[in-house]
Design an enzyme around this catalytic site. Structure first.
Site, PDB file in Angstrom:
ATOM      1  N   ARG A 155     -13.204  -8.855   1.052  1.00  0.00           N
ATOM      2  CA  ARG A 155     -11.879  -8.373   1.057  1.00  0.00           C
ATOM      3  C   ARG A 155     -11.055  -9.709   1.294  1.00  0.00           C
ATOM      4  O   ARG A 155     -10.125 -10.088   0.394  1.00  0.00           O
ATOM      5  CB  ARG A 155     -11.488  -7.396   1.957  1.00  0.00           C
ATOM      6  CG  ARG A 155     -11.988  -6.015   1.538  1.00  0.00           C
ATOM      7  CD  ARG A 155     -11.678  -5.416   0.365  1.00  0.00           C
ATOM      8  NE  ARG A 155      -9.948  -5.372   0.491  1.00  0.00           N
ATOM      9  CZ  ARG A 155      -9.476  -4.129   1.008  1.00  0.00           C
ATOM     10  NH1 ARG A 155     -10.010  -3.407   1.398  1.00  0.00           N
ATOM     11  NH2 ARG A 155      -8.185  -4.505   0.731  1.00  0.00           N
ATOM     12  N   CYS A 158     -16.253   1.404   0.658  1.00  0.00           N
ATOM     13  CA  CYS A 158     -15.094   0.344   0.795  1.00  0.00           C
ATOM     14  C   CYS A 158     -14.732   0.501   2.456  1.00  0.00           C
ATOM     15  O   CYS A 158     -14.095  -0.176   2.892  1.00  0.00           O
ATOM     16  CB  CYS A 158     -13.808   0.947   0.138  1.00  0.00           C
ATOM     17  SG  CYS A 158     -13.606   2.569   0.366  1.00  0.00           S
ATOM     18  N   ARG A 171       0.875  -1.223  -0.022  1.00  0.00           N
ATOM     19  CA  ARG A 171       0.239   0.032   0.154  1.00  0.00           C
ATOM     20  C   ARG A 171       0.975   1.171  -0.122  1.00  0.00           C
ATOM     21  O   ARG A 171       1.853   1.393   0.914  1.00  0.00           O
ATOM     22  CB  ARG A 171      -0.923  -0.202   1.124  1.00  0.00           C
ATOM     23  CG  ARG A 171      -1.662   1.371   1.566  1.00  0.00           C
ATOM     24  CD  ARG A 171      -2.742   1.322   2.705  1.00  0.00           C
ATOM     25  NE  ARG A 171      -3.948   0.404   1.830  1.00  0.00           N
ATOM     26  CZ  ARG A 171      -5.106   0.603   2.422  1.00  0.00           C
ATOM     27  NH1 ARG A 171      -5.329   1.406   3.560  1.00  0.00           N
ATOM     28  NH2 ARG A 171      -6.110  -0.175   1.906  1.00  0.00           N
ATOM     29  N   ASP A 230     -17.486   7.031  -1.683  1.00  0.00           N
ATOM     30  CA  ASP A 230     -16.170   6.924  -0.933  1.00  0.00           C
ATOM     31  C   ASP A 230     -16.132   8.080  -0.220  1.00  0.00           C
ATOM     32  O   ASP A 230     -16.639   9.295  -0.822  1.00  0.00           O
ATOM     33  CB  ASP A 230     -14.922   6.514  -1.981  1.00  0.00           C
ATOM     34  CG  ASP A 230     -13.721   6.447  -1.143  1.00  0.00           C
ATOM     35  OD1 ASP A 230     -13.786   6.026   0.080  1.00  0.00           O
ATOM     36  OD2 ASP A 230     -12.691   6.325  -1.613  1.00  0.00           O
ATOM     37  N   HIS A 249      -7.125   0.834  -6.435  1.00  0.00           N
ATOM     38  CA  HIS A 249      -7.737  -0.204  -5.123  1.00  0.00           C
ATOM     39  C   HIS A 249      -8.350  -1.363  -5.848  1.00  0.00           C
ATOM     40  O   HIS A 249      -9.237  -1.702  -5.591  1.00  0.00           O
ATOM     41  CB  HIS A 249      -8.312   0.500  -4.138  1.00  0.00           C
ATOM     42  CG  HIS A 249      -8.199   0.013  -2.674  1.00  0.00           C
ATOM     43  ND1 HIS A 249      -7.526  -1.174  -2.679  1.00  0.00           N
ATOM     44  CD2 HIS A 249      -8.919   0.229  -1.706  1.00  0.00           C
ATOM     45  CE1 HIS A 249      -7.543  -1.608  -1.273  1.00  0.00           C
ATOM     46  NE2 HIS A 249      -8.465  -0.629  -0.781  1.00  0.00           N
ATOM     47  N   GLN A 260      -9.902  -3.831  -3.521  1.00  0.00           N
ATOM     48  CA  GLN A 260     -11.280  -3.495  -2.912  1.00  0.00           C
ATOM     49  C   GLN A 260     -12.432  -3.683  -4.057  1.00  0.00           C
ATOM     50  O   GLN A 260     -13.295  -4.154  -3.838  1.00  0.00           O
ATOM     51  CB  GLN A 260     -11.357  -1.977  -2.622  1.00  0.00           C
ATOM     52  CG  GLN A 260     -12.512  -1.373  -2.092  1.00  0.00           C
ATOM     53  CD  GLN A 260     -12.927  -1.815  -1.062  1.00  0.00           C
ATOM     54  OE1 GLN A 260     -12.158  -2.013   0.066  1.00  0.00           O
ATOM     55  NE2 GLN A 260     -14.124  -2.660  -0.616  1.00  0.00           N
TER      56      GLN A 260
HETATM   57  N1  NVA Z   1     -10.256   6.759  -1.173  1.00  0.00           N
HETATM   58  C1  NVA Z   1      -9.850   6.251  -0.082  1.00  0.00           C
HETATM   59  C2  NVA Z   1      -9.847   4.457   0.041  1.00  0.00           C
HETATM   60  C3  NVA Z   1      -9.620   4.082   1.457  1.00  0.00           C
HETATM   61  C4  NVA Z   1      -9.763   2.728   1.680  1.00  0.00           C
HETATM   62  C5  NVA Z   1      -8.336   6.715   0.112  1.00  0.00           C
HETATM   63  O1  NVA Z   1      -7.502   6.458  -0.661  1.00  0.00           O
HETATM   64  O2  NVA Z   1      -8.081   7.019   1.489  1.00  0.00           O
HETATM   65  N1   CP Z   2     -11.244  -0.367   2.341  1.00  0.00           N
HETATM   66  C1   CP Z   2      -9.997  -0.339   2.894  1.00  0.00           C
HETATM   67  O1   CP Z   2      -9.017  -0.587   1.982  1.00  0.00           O
HETATM   68  O2   CP Z   2      -9.654  -0.134   4.184  1.00  0.00           O
HETATM   69  P1   CP Z   2      -8.521  -0.206   5.036  1.00  0.00           P
HETATM   70  O3   CP Z   2      -7.892   1.323   4.356  1.00  0.00           O
HETATM   71  O4   CP Z   2      -8.667  -0.007   6.508  1.00  0.00           O
HETATM   72  O5   CP Z   2      -7.512  -1.063   4.726  1.00  0.00           O
END
Ligand code: NVA
Ligand code: CP
Length: 301
Positions: A287, A259, A102, A219, A129, A132
């Site tokens: 997931r 998500c 990540r 989101d 992502h 997800q």
């Molecule tokens: N769009 C959000 C998704 C988190 C799972 C982010 O990137 O923070």
């Molecule tokens: N939806 C998702 O990726 O959650 P986290 O940021 O908690 O991993």
């Protein structure tokens, strides 16, 4: 399939294969059927951003597949102090059998795979992502049985979730409509891809996107790494909230996905969130199954 960088790289058949295997793994887990097909492997999980679901679902999934998970936070790794990803990759490639990362830039994921020479999974970047959205597609198919004839609507920021969702939903055959304020559109590469589909629509009006929709997704307005823009985004996204009133225009048996983490009374009302909690938390559970399927496809020797 050698890595999972982004859904743009996958064919419809590869996506469906992952969903089929994910369903099988979900069934086996429920019936206590062991599936330790990655027995003895070592899988690294690099996190340069916070996570609840991705971290726990990957670690549990890796354990259930018989492998060992190593949680590698950038706060503790030398990458946090500036060691180049190329060097980190060449070291980790000698210890590990696979990596989930990540991070911020999409290029980092691809560079890591190039230099580590072991399979790499994208656990979220600023651009995409994919894990997800595989879980989201799995959840849609679980409740709706098929993608045929479904309309999916997305309301909010043209961010990583939106980018992957548009690509994934179009690939599996759904009609897609997104409502996004001017200036916050999805990535160019995604719009270029979506242009090939007559069943793709982009508007600035949430009520147009959700009209007759079967699946509605949203989101957060401010993603990880964009915290300095929070105030401007609160202004720009006013009205881009899934409320019961807005969803009156959707199909009667619609489902809402998120998500998580969710910001109640920003992108989604508390009422809509709670009314759809069974879908949203199934999505979170999925997931685990979707990622296990990806890991089996990529890491099984
Ligand atoms: N769009 C959000 C998704 C988190 C799972 C982010 O990137 O923070
Ligand atoms: N939806 C998702 O990726 O959650 P986290 O940021 O908690 O991993």
């Amino acid at each position: 399939m050698k890595n999972l960088f982004k859904l743009l790289d996958l064919t419809k058949e590869e996506i469906i294969d992952i969903l089929d295997l994910a369903e099988q793994l979900k069934y086996e887990r429920k019936h206590n059927i062991s599936h330790k097909v990655l027995d003895g492997q070592k899988i690294g999980m690099i996190f340069e951003k916070a996570s609840t679901r991705t971290r726990v679902s990957f670690e549990v999934g890796i354990t259930e597949l018989g492998a060992t998970a190593l949680f590698l936070s950038s706060a503790d790794l030398q990458i946090g102090r500036g060691e180049p990803i190329q060097d980190t990759a060449r070291v980790l490639g000698r210890y590990l059998d696979g990596i989930m990362i990540r991070t911020f830039k999409q290029e980092t994921v691809e560079k890591l795979a190039d230099f580590a020479a072991i399979p790499v999974i994208n656990g979220l970047t600023d651009f995409s992502h994919p894990c997800q959205i595989l879980a989201d597609l799995m959840t849609v198919r679980e409740y709706k049985t098929s993608f045929d004839g479904l309309k999916l609507a997305y309301v909010g920021d043209g961010n990583n979730i939106c980018n992957s969702l548009v690509v994934g939903a179009l690939k599996v055959g759904m009609q897609v409509s997104v409502a996004i304020p001017t200036g916050y559109e999805p990535d160019e590469r995604v719009l270029e891809f979506a242009k090939q589909y007559d069943c793709f629509e982009m508007t600035t009006k949430p009520e147009i996107a959700v009209k007759n929709a079967d699946v509605i997704v949203t989101d957060v307005w401010t993603s990880m790494g964009q915290e300095a823009e929070t105030k401007a985004r609160e202004q720009a996204f006013k009205g881009y909230c899934l409320t019961t009133e807005l969803l009156e225009a959707a199909n009667k048996d619609y489902m809402v996905l998120h998500c998580l983490p969710a910001h109640r009374e920003e992108e989604i009302s508390t009422q809509v969130f709670e009314d759809n909690a069974k879908y949203i938390f199934e999505e979170a559970e999925n997931r685990l199954h979707a990622q296990k399927a990806v890991m089996v496809k990529l890491f099984k020797k």
